[in-house]
Design an enzyme around this catalytic site. Structure first.
Site, mmCIF file in Angstrom:
data_model
loop_
_atom_site.group_PDB
_atom_site.id
_atom_site.type_symbol
_atom_site.label_atom_id
_atom_site.label_comp_id
_atom_site.label_asym_id
_atom_site.label_seq_id
_atom_site.Cartn_x
_atom_site.Cartn_y
_atom_site.Cartn_z
ATOM 1 N N LYS A 137 0.823 -1.218 0.000
ATOM 2 C CA LYS A 137 0.000 0.000 0.000
ATOM 3 C C LYS A 137 0.858 1.270 0.000
ATOM 4 O O LYS A 137 0.407 2.318 -0.443
ATOM 5 C CB LYS A 137 -0.970 -0.030 1.167
ATOM 6 C CG LYS A 137 -1.973 -1.163 0.991
ATOM 7 C CD LYS A 137 -3.206 -1.008 1.810
ATOM 8 C CE LYS A 137 -4.266 -2.029 1.416
ATOM 9 N NZ LYS A 137 -3.861 -3.442 1.642
HETATM 10 C C1 LIG Z 1 -4.503 -4.514 1.088
HETATM 11 C C2 LIG Z 1 -3.737 -5.780 0.973
HETATM 12 C C3 LIG Z 1 -4.116 -6.789 0.049
HETATM 13 C C4 LIG Z 1 -5.344 -6.676 -0.814
HETATM 14 O O1 LIG Z 1 -5.223 -5.669 -1.791
HETATM 15 P P1 LIG Z 1 -6.510 -5.132 -2.562
HETATM 16 O O2 LIG Z 1 -6.026 -3.970 -3.347
HETATM 17 O O3 LIG Z 1 -7.498 -4.735 -1.501
HETATM 18 O O4 LIG Z 1 -7.025 -6.233 -3.396
HETATM 19 C C5 LIG Z 1 -3.326 -7.922 -0.053
HETATM 20 N N1 LIG Z 1 -2.234 -8.085 0.728
HETATM 21 C C6 LIG Z 1 -1.841 -7.152 1.634
HETATM 22 C C7 LIG Z 1 -0.650 -7.414 2.465
HETATM 23 C C8 LIG Z 1 -2.577 -5.969 1.782
HETATM 24 O O5 LIG Z 1 -2.183 -5.046 2.683
#
Ligand SMILES: *Cc1c(COP(=O)(O)O)cnc(C)c1O
Length: 463
Positions: free
Chosen positions: A113
């Protein structure tokens, strides 16, 4: 480039108009009017660019209301070796011939993120200064999103963050990561309740339109278009590292929750990046796998949403999914609106038959699969992967095609989910140097009852 809503709102908006917004006024999601196409010639030109230069080229196709020199400065300041740990920013690591991991988790909070949120922090600060405005970001988090937002916004001019989290329910590591931020513009609020209580408070505050306007309340949730756009860049960056020719096909496997990450892959493919397949991987919360197998989208109730060892994918409803459905339906806003009016829908067989044309295949993974994949990867490649990445790798292996490389997106570092690593391997994963001992740092956090009025009072006093 103008942006439209998936539900047909007639206003066409420019990038900076939608930058600070969540949903469109009609409840839809924003998408560009069309996807800019890049052919082999452009790919050849982009191959070999540094990450921030590639980001500038891609973002320029979608952003025409920030002067080029400013946009270049913003991405250059965002994607640095200092913040992301390597010169490549998203280095590729081969496991076995044709199977790669793309590292997206070397930013400040050890999850992918950061790739988008770090850019969002700089874009917000820039645009707010240009408008002479301030913004109070209110959010709820069970872990990764909240910390990524706080690390992106800390110390930024014109932005305050109020982040709600369920008291005592995050891991000690996650708590330390967030609560040790002592910046004046970061406010951690631990709510005596569960994650849903936190989310209900955010909704209650946001639905008080007078309060929202008066205190300039905004969000940074995963439906923000700028976040998706930032994520498109690493699909191109991964492609260039795994291929040598500009028409070579490859496959991406993506651990999925809110359909944000993989939606960026869909956008990259629509732009013309030669992606053969987008492999969607869910955990036991398999809302999306079910859709891609059957054509039925069935949102789960909170009680039906399982707590798993890949917790960032524990969703009942995929907030970005409407963007893909809009494209699948030939951008028919009326039909999209009709489908998303209900919590469960089934597309027609003719609509379902179009899915392969968009490259999507899917699968799901369980706790036992995660443990087995983590063990196997460690035994064969001496590499420790996190639980979400393990879901991606497990499903990727079910869809391998000879001669087509597969890149599995690594969405977090194992240090973030140490408990399951210990269960699988009997040893602690290594922590990056900057994160060692963070549990003993001084912390600042406000503990509050699950009461929207109390949260409003707190915001009033600190905004
Ligand atoms: C947020 C997250 C996901 C999922 O990502 P999306 O964009 O919501 O599909 C997968 N793995 C981790 C470690 C995350 O923080």
């Amino acid at each position: 480039m103008k942006y439209i809503s998936t539900r047909g709102d007639a206003t066409r908006r420019s990038f900076c108009e939608i930058l600070l917004e969540g949903l469109a006024p009609d409840g839809g999601l924003y998408l560009p009017e069309q996807y800019p196409k890049v052919g082999a010639e452009t790919l050849a030109k982009w191959r070999g660019l540094a990450y921030h230069e590639l980001a500038f080229e891609i973002l320029s196709l979608y952003i025409d209301d920030i002067p080029a020199a400013d946009l270049r400065a913003l991405v250059t300041q965002t994607y640095t070796m200092q913040v992301f740990g390597t010169r490549q920013i998203v280095p590729l690591r081969a496991l076995e011939p044709g199977v790669y991991l793309e590292a997206l988790s070397n930013g400040p909070t050890l999850a992918f993120k950061d790739m988008a949120m770090q850019l969002l922090g700089n874009l917000f600060e820039y645009e707010l200064a240009r408008r002479g405005q301030t913004l109070n970001i209110l959010g709820a988090t069970s872990g990764d999103t909240g910390s990524a937002a706080e690390y992106a916004m800390r110390g930024k001019t014109g932005v305050n963050v109020f982040m709600l989290s369920p008291f005592g329910r995050m891991s000690p590591f996650q708590q330390a990561q967030m609560f040790s931020l002592l910046d004046a513009n970061i406010h951690n609020i631990a709510i005596e309740g569960v994650f849903d209580d936190c989310q209900d408070i955010v909704k209650a505050v946001s639905n008080d339109l007078d309060f929202k306007r008066k205190h300039r309340i905004g969000t940074v949730n995963s439906i923000n278009w700028a976040r998706l756009l930032a994520q498109v860049v690493y699909y191109f960056a991964g492609y260039f590292q795994a291929t040598t020719k500009d028409d070579e096909q490859l496959t991406f496997a993506v651990p999925t929750g809110n359909f944000g990450n993989i939606c960026a892959g869909h956008v990259a493919r629509m732009m013309g990046l030669p992606i053969r397949q987008l492999v969607l991987a869910t955990n036991e919360n398999n809302v999306l796998d079910e859709f891609f197998q059957t054509g039925t989208y069935r949102v789960r109730a909170a009680a039906e949403t399982r707590e798993t060892s890949s917790p960032s994918m524990d969703i009942s409803k995929a907030s970005n999914f409407e963007r893909f459905v809009f494209d699948l339906l030939g951008r028919d806003a009326e039909r999209t609106r009709e489908l998303f009016r209900s919590v469960t829908f089934t597309i027609t067989p003719a609509e379902f038959a179009r899915i392969p044309g968009y490259g999507f295949v899917s699968g799901s993974s369980t706790h036992a699969d995660r443990l087995a994949t983590i063990r196997d990867t460690f035994a064969r490649f001496e590499t420790i992967i996190d639980t979400h990445t393990a879901d991606g790798l497990k499903v990727a292996r079910e869809h391998l095609t000879a001669g087509v490389p597969t890149i599995v997106l690594e969405t977090a570092l194992p240090a973030k989910f140490a408990e399951t690593i210990v269960e699988a391997l009997g040893r602690e994963p290594e922590r990056p140097a900057a994160m060692r001992g963070i549990e003993s740092l001084p912390k600042r956090c406000e503990v509050m009852a699950a009461d929207a009025a109390a949260v409003k009072t707190f915001i009033e006093a600190h905004a």
